[in-house]
Write an enzyme that holds these catalytic residues in place. Structure first.
Site, mmCIF file in Angstrom:
data_model
loop_
_atom_site.group_PDB
_atom_site.id
_atom_site.type_symbol
_atom_site.label_atom_id
_atom_site.label_comp_id
_atom_site.label_asym_id
_atom_site.label_seq_id
_atom_site.Cartn_x
_atom_site.Cartn_y
_atom_site.Cartn_z
ATOM 1 N N HIS A 70 0.852 -1.195 0.000
ATOM 2 C CA HIS A 70 0.000 0.000 0.000
ATOM 3 C C HIS A 70 0.886 1.244 0.000
ATOM 4 C CE1 HIS A 70 -3.372 -2.646 1.708
ATOM 5 N NE2 HIS A 70 -3.585 -2.426 0.417
ATOM 6 N N GLU A 73 1.696 3.832 3.104
ATOM 7 C CA GLU A 73 2.212 3.297 4.365
ATOM 8 C C GLU A 73 3.737 3.372 4.365
ATOM 9 O OE1 GLU A 73 0.180 -0.514 4.388
ATOM 10 O OE2 GLU A 73 -1.763 0.475 4.200
ATOM 11 N N ARG A 128 -3.499 4.799 -1.836
ATOM 12 C CA ARG A 128 -3.294 3.451 -1.289
ATOM 13 C C ARG A 128 -3.006 2.404 -2.371
ATOM 14 N NH1 ARG A 128 -5.478 -0.262 2.811
ATOM 15 N NH2 ARG A 128 -6.630 -1.989 1.897
ATOM 16 N N HIS A 198 2.774 -3.498 6.694
ATOM 17 C CA HIS A 198 1.813 -2.413 6.461
ATOM 18 C C HIS A 198 1.888 -1.433 7.625
ATOM 19 C CE1 HIS A 198 -1.069 -4.379 3.442
ATOM 20 N NE2 HIS A 198 -0.271 -5.384 3.758
ATOM 21 N N GLU A 272 1.015 -4.672 11.057
ATOM 22 C CA GLU A 272 0.549 -3.283 10.986
ATOM 23 C C GLU A 272 1.421 -2.499 11.944
ATOM 24 O OE1 GLU A 272 -1.649 -1.982 8.953
ATOM 25 O OE2 GLU A 272 -2.405 -3.865 8.124
HETATM 26 O O1 PAY Z 1 -6.366 -8.954 6.079
HETATM 27 O O2 PAY Z 1 -4.366 -8.476 6.582
HETATM 28 C C1 PAY Z 1 -5.472 -8.132 6.219
HETATM 29 C C2 PAY Z 1 -5.748 -6.685 5.919
HETATM 30 C C3 PAY Z 1 -4.648 -5.775 6.306
HETATM 31 C C4 PAY Z 1 -4.753 -4.334 5.816
HETATM 32 C C5 PAY Z 1 -5.616 -4.193 4.566
HETATM 33 O O3 PAY Z 1 -5.158 -4.632 3.500
HETATM 34 O O4 PAY Z 1 -6.707 -3.632 4.606
HETATM 35 C C6 PAY Z 1 -5.167 -3.390 6.912
HETATM 36 C C7 PAY Z 1 -5.059 -1.918 6.523
HETATM 37 C C8 PAY Z 1 -3.782 -1.696 5.734
HETATM 38 O O5 PAY Z 1 -2.690 -1.671 6.285
HETATM 39 O O6 PAY Z 1 -3.907 -1.553 4.515
HETATM 40 C C9 PAY Z 1 -5.112 -0.970 7.716
HETATM 41 C C10 PAY Z 1 -4.996 0.496 7.350
HETATM 42 C C11 PAY Z 1 -5.041 1.382 8.573
HETATM 43 C C12 PAY Z 1 -6.120 0.929 6.409
HETATM 44 O O7 PAY Z 1 -5.837 1.556 5.363
HETATM 45 O O8 PAY Z 1 -7.280 0.645 6.703
HETATM 46 ZN ZN ZN Z 2 -1.800 -1.646 4.081
#
Ligand code: PAY
Ligand code: ZN
Length: 311
Positions: A70, A73, A128, A198, A272
């Site tokens: 992403h 990040e 993102r 992330h 994270e």
């Molecule tokens: O299932 O591991 C997972 C999802 C992890 C991340 C995702 O792809 O949505 C969580 C989010 C991320 O790091 O992209 C959290 C962040 C804060 C967001 O953008 O919501």
């Molecule tokens: Zn992410």
């Protein structure tokens, strides 16, 4: 002083500097580091990973780490670079790291979503997704962490391009996910650990995101994850929570971690990193060092456990 000696690991770097950093690392540590091509991004930028490997006759197991799937990040690519630096500066003197390198090779992809990363530097700091073009050029970007071939777009993902979690036009529709998944697939029997970095939220996430069902090795994954969170906390007192994505964060499908676990990579985790939302994606540069120090402790703890189990 060389470019590498002056490289500031406590700052965020634009992609040109990261490319240059990679080639200098490879030149300065040519006995243990090689750089390898994975594929091209949508906008035709090369994706390269660094392999850290001590010469040996025996076949070694692989630890994979990718950062920056992403774009916004930024602490994640900063950590991948920090990790490489730490291994290279310490593998001769630190008995734990030299022990790892006798049995393990590290494969590090510092920025997975390069096009998106560039876009966050030039146009939109909070972008993102990737930068692929959709709907006749009226909409851009696939969420690469919804595009892997596992329960594709079944939950926690969208089929509408404007959405932040757009899963793409099909499983592995994007060149970046294609490059990473075909490479990992080709090495899967040797990969012990898949780590994807992330931010933010301070979590160590295990499979699954796509179902509330627990994976068969859930207890072991949690035990290793909790030990890592303790090692992390011991550095600067920061608390991380450990659990499956669907249970402690939200449902997601098509994530790289779930895909990696389901093709047979036993220790598959999503980190994270900092923080808990005070700065969110805009983590100040003065937090790069403490974040990387504590994350390093967590990753080494996971490696300790894997190591103990395997040999
Ligand atoms: O299932 O591991 C997972 C999802 C992890 C991340 C995702 O792809 O949505 C969580 C989010 C991320 O790091 O992209 C959290 C962040 C804060 C967001 O953008 O919501
Ligand atoms: Zn992410």
């Amino acid at each position: 002083r060389s470019y590498l000696e002056n490289y500031d690991y406590k700052k965020y770097h634009p992609i040109e500097e990261i490319y240059k950093w990679m080639s200098q690392i490879r030149e300065s540590y040519n006995k243990v580091v090689t750089q390898h091509f994975l594929g091209m991004t949508y906008e035709a930028r090369p994706m390269n990973y660094l392999k850290i490997s001590e010469p040996a006759s025996t076949q070694k197991k692989i630890i994979w780490m990718d950062c920056g799937i992403h774009a916004r990040e930024w602490i994640a690519p900063a950590f991948c670079q920090w990790f490489v630096k730490e291994i290279l500066q310490n593998y001769k003197t630190d008995s734990r790291i030299s022990r790892f390198l006798r049995k393990l090779d590290f494969y590090i992809l510092p920025v997975l979503n390069i096009d998106g990363y560039v876009y966050t530097w030039t146009h939109d700091r909070l972008w993102r997704k990737s930068r692929s073009s959709h709907n006749n050029g009226t909409c851009f970007g696939t969420d690469l962490n919804r595009n892997f071939n596992v329960s594709w777009c079944n939950t926690g993902a969208s089929k509408n391009c404007p959405d932040l979690t757009f899963c793409g036009t099909g499983p592995v529709s994007e060149p970046e996910t294609k490059a990473v998944s075909s490479f990992i697939e080709s090495k899967k029997d040797d990969i012990l650990c898949y780590l994807t970095m992330h931010s933010y939220g301070q979590l160590i996430l295990t499979p699954y995101g796509y179902t509330q069902n627990r994976p068969s090795t859930y207890d072991e994954l949690i035990r290793v994850g909790q030990k890592a969170a303790e090692a992390l906390k011991a550095k600067h007192g920061n608390n991380y929570r450990v659990g499956s994505s669907s249970e402690i964060l939200y449902s997601t499908s098509g994530s790289s971690r779930d895909w990696a676990y389901d093709i047979g990579i036993p220790f598959s985790y999503t980190f994270e990193l900092r923080d808990n939302g005070t700065y969110g994606f805009l983590l100040p540069e003065d937090q790069i060092q403490p974040t990387c120090e504590e994350t390093m402790a967590a990753v080494l703890s996971i490696l300790d456990d894997i190591f103990e189990k395997e040999w």
